[in-house]
Design an enzyme around this catalytic site. Structure first.
Site, PDB file in Angstrom:
ATOM      1  N   SER A 125     -45.179  -0.617  35.309  1.00 14.42           N
ATOM      2  CA  SER A 125     -46.282   0.102  35.986  1.00 14.42           C
ATOM      3  C   SER A 125     -47.317   0.579  35.024  1.00 14.42           C
ATOM      4  O   SER A 125     -48.449   0.873  35.364  1.00 14.42           O
ATOM      5  CB  SER A 125     -45.566   1.210  36.833  1.00 14.42           C
ATOM      6  OG  SER A 125     -45.078   2.280  36.033  1.00 14.42           O
TER       7      SER A 125
ATOM      8  N   LYS B  76     -51.801   7.703  31.059  1.00 16.37           N
ATOM      9  CA  LYS B  76     -51.306   6.997  32.235  1.00 16.37           C
ATOM     10  C   LYS B  76     -51.577   8.243  33.437  1.00 16.37           C
ATOM     11  O   LYS B  76     -51.373   9.317  33.105  1.00 16.37           O
ATOM     12  CB  LYS B  76     -49.700   6.786  32.239  1.00 16.37           C
ATOM     13  CG  LYS B  76     -49.425   6.087  33.548  1.00 16.37           C
ATOM     14  CD  LYS B  76     -48.016   5.489  33.436  1.00 16.37           C
ATOM     15  CE  LYS B  76     -47.330   4.769  34.774  1.00 16.37           C
ATOM     16  NZ  LYS B  76     -45.814   4.215  34.483  1.00 16.37           N
TER      17      LYS B  76
ATOM     18  N   SER C  35     -41.425   0.334  32.437  1.00 15.67           N
ATOM     19  CA  SER C  35     -42.635   0.397  32.682  1.00 15.67           C
ATOM     20  C   SER C  35     -43.572   0.787  31.227  1.00 15.67           C
ATOM     21  O   SER C  35     -44.894   0.638  31.460  1.00 15.67           O
ATOM     22  CB  SER C  35     -43.125   1.290  33.598  1.00 15.67           C
ATOM     23  OG  SER C  35     -43.004   1.001  34.907  1.00 15.67           O
TER      24      SER C  35
END
Ligand code: GLN
Length: 487
Positions: free
Chosen positions: A156, A81, A180
């Site tokens: 996210s 990420k 997330s």
């Protein structure tokens, strides 16, 4: 298996082929890079691809394998990420504020993986500063759900979930502050684990809400989850909140079954707002665990669950408003120069941050301001305490809790972006675990209308072992995790 399908392998199978030299790290990396090139235009999961770095790392991994000094994840390609700092590789946190920012150091998790000889392929898309549930708050572009490209992959860490589900890497890393990792894992039909707060070092993670943030893996199955956790978990002197708790070999909890495990089903997680198809899939999963020998406690109650979302939207923005104060255009990242310092900072922050981030900063600044601090922040901390106590009481009666990961399956792109309360509500079942700091896992447990459904298991602090044990048993008895989207 032909060379051009290697990207579909779970880590534990690729590992065997690498160690027996049936395939090379270079071949595996090439397969992922080729796959990535062909599917990325459809899913938009990545912000950066670092092919040259990856190929150099793959060659180094092949040398380690040849010299018999390989570690369990040597030669395994992964994606991180874009809020994990990667030395020499752009790290944006999904924000214009950090567009072009090249960190001078690696996050601890990245460092641990690279030292093992794992191969970093790229950085995945995300909601700006991890604030969101769909990747639509990315400053760059939304990612798409590989199961249906008109739908969101969740967020996210939506880019990480979509990338794994699309076969771009063998595992990916995300972060989970309010859901997330688990929510996008559920939406994309992969395994996602939020470890116990303090289990994995947050050093080098660009902070959103420091008392809630945790880094964790997205994998194809629980065996892979155990392998990645073995590599990334453990105390780190650069993160004072990382816990001095010994890390077991998580693979030793595979193949133990669920006989005798006590699984609680808290009724607050099955109420109004849960899509009936989601409830059916999760209830079927619980019945299966019961048939496999688990003892199901149906009278567990966590009455403060209904306050968790409200407490989260005080605590997380409060911490974010403090954490994001460092983005002033002076030290790094995006910068606008004006006649005075104050005007420069105002212009930098005004142009550098997107609307959702600004909303959270304003909210958090308000809840921390004198006069409101006690009414909001301190009250939210009291709710947090209460939620913790209720979980502790539940874990006196059971080893695990089984609930849906999210109230619904993935939703269409654009459908919630103008109705923020609806967007926030998608995390209503994942936020309590962050509030309490307990580990929680999402595993595929069915489909509805071609979209995956996630089963969420929660356990007491530092009991990832029991999540892996139960998750693996369920997975052995089902085939949901073996399905791949048609891309
Ligand atoms: N969707 C939640 C939020 O917007 C959780 C995000 C996260 O876990 N990073 O804050």
């Amino acid at each position: 298996m032909s060379v051009d399908q290697l990207h579909e392998l779970p880590i534990h199978q690729a590992q065997k082929l690498l160690h027996s030299r049936e395939i090379s790290a270079r071949e595996l990396t090439d397969a992922c890079l080729n796959r990535l090139a062909s599917v990325e235009p459809h899913v938009n999961a990545l912000l950066t691809v670092c092919s040259e770095h990856a190929l150099a790392q793959a060659s180094a991994a092949d040398r380690l394998l040849a010299s018999d000094s390989a570690a369990p994840l040597t030669g395994i390609p992964f994606i991180a990420k874009d809020l994990l700092c990667t030395r020499g590789i752009v790290t944006t946190c999904g924000s214009r504020m950090l567009e072009g920012f090249v960190p001078p150091y690696d996050a601890t998790v990245i460092d641990r993986l690279l030292r093992q000889g794992s191969v970093l392929l790229g950085k995945s898309n995300m909601d700006e500063f991890a604030m969101g549930s769909s990747t639509e708050h990315s400053a760059f572009f939304p990612s798409r759900n590989p199961w249906n490209r008109d739908f969101v992959p969740g967020g996210s860490s939506g880019g990480s979930a979509a990338a794994l589900s699309a076969g771009e890497a063998l595992f990916t890393l995300g972060s989970d502050t309010g859901g997330s990792i688990r929510q996008p894992a559920g939406f994309c039909g992969v395994v996602g684990l939020k470890p116990t707060y303090g289990r994995v070092s947050r050093y080098g993670l660009i902070a959103f809400a420091s008392s809630l943030d945790q880094i964790g893996p997205f994998t194809r199955d629980l065996h892979d989850c155990a392998l990645v956790m073995n590599a990334i978990a453990g105390q780190c002197h650069k993160d004072s909140t990382s816990a001095p708790v010994s890390v077991p070999d998580f693979t030793s909890f595979l193949n133990r079954g669920v006989r005798g495990l006590r699984i609680g089903v808290p009724k607050e997680y099955f109420g109004a707002g849960i899509l009936p198809e989601v409830r059916t899939c999760v209830e079927d999963a619980i019945l299966l665990l019961e048939r496999m020998g688990a003892y199901i406690h149906r009278d567990i109650s966590l009455p403060s669950t209904e306050y968790a979302l409200a407490a989260y939207y005080i605590i997380a923005p409060s911490e974010a408003s403090a954490n994001l104060a460092r983005f002033d255009g002076v030290k790094y990242g995006f910068s606008r120069q004006r006649a005075t310092t104050e005007d420069s900072v105002t212009a930098t922050r005004g142009e550098g941050f997107g609307p959702e981030v600004k909303r959270r900063i304003m909210l958090g600044t308000h809840t921390l301001s004198s006069g409101y601090y006690n009414a909001y922040y301190v009250k939210a901390l009291k709710v947090r305490h209460r939620i913790n106590e209720e979980f502790q009481r539940a874990f006196e009666q059971c080893d695990l809790l089984a609930v849906p990961t999210s109230p619904t399956v993935a939703f269409p792109l654009g459908s919630k972006i103008h109705d923020l309360l609806q967007m926030y509500l998608t995390d209503i079942l994942t936020i309590p675990a962050n509030i309490a700091g307990i580990p929680a896992l999402s595993i595929p447990c069915g489909f509805t209308d071609g979209l995956p459904v996630g089963l969420q298991l929660m356990a007491n602090r530092f009991r990832e072992d029991v999540l892996i044990q139960a998750g693996h048993a369920y997975e052995q008895a089902t085939e949901w995790h073996l399905r791949h989207p048609d891309l």
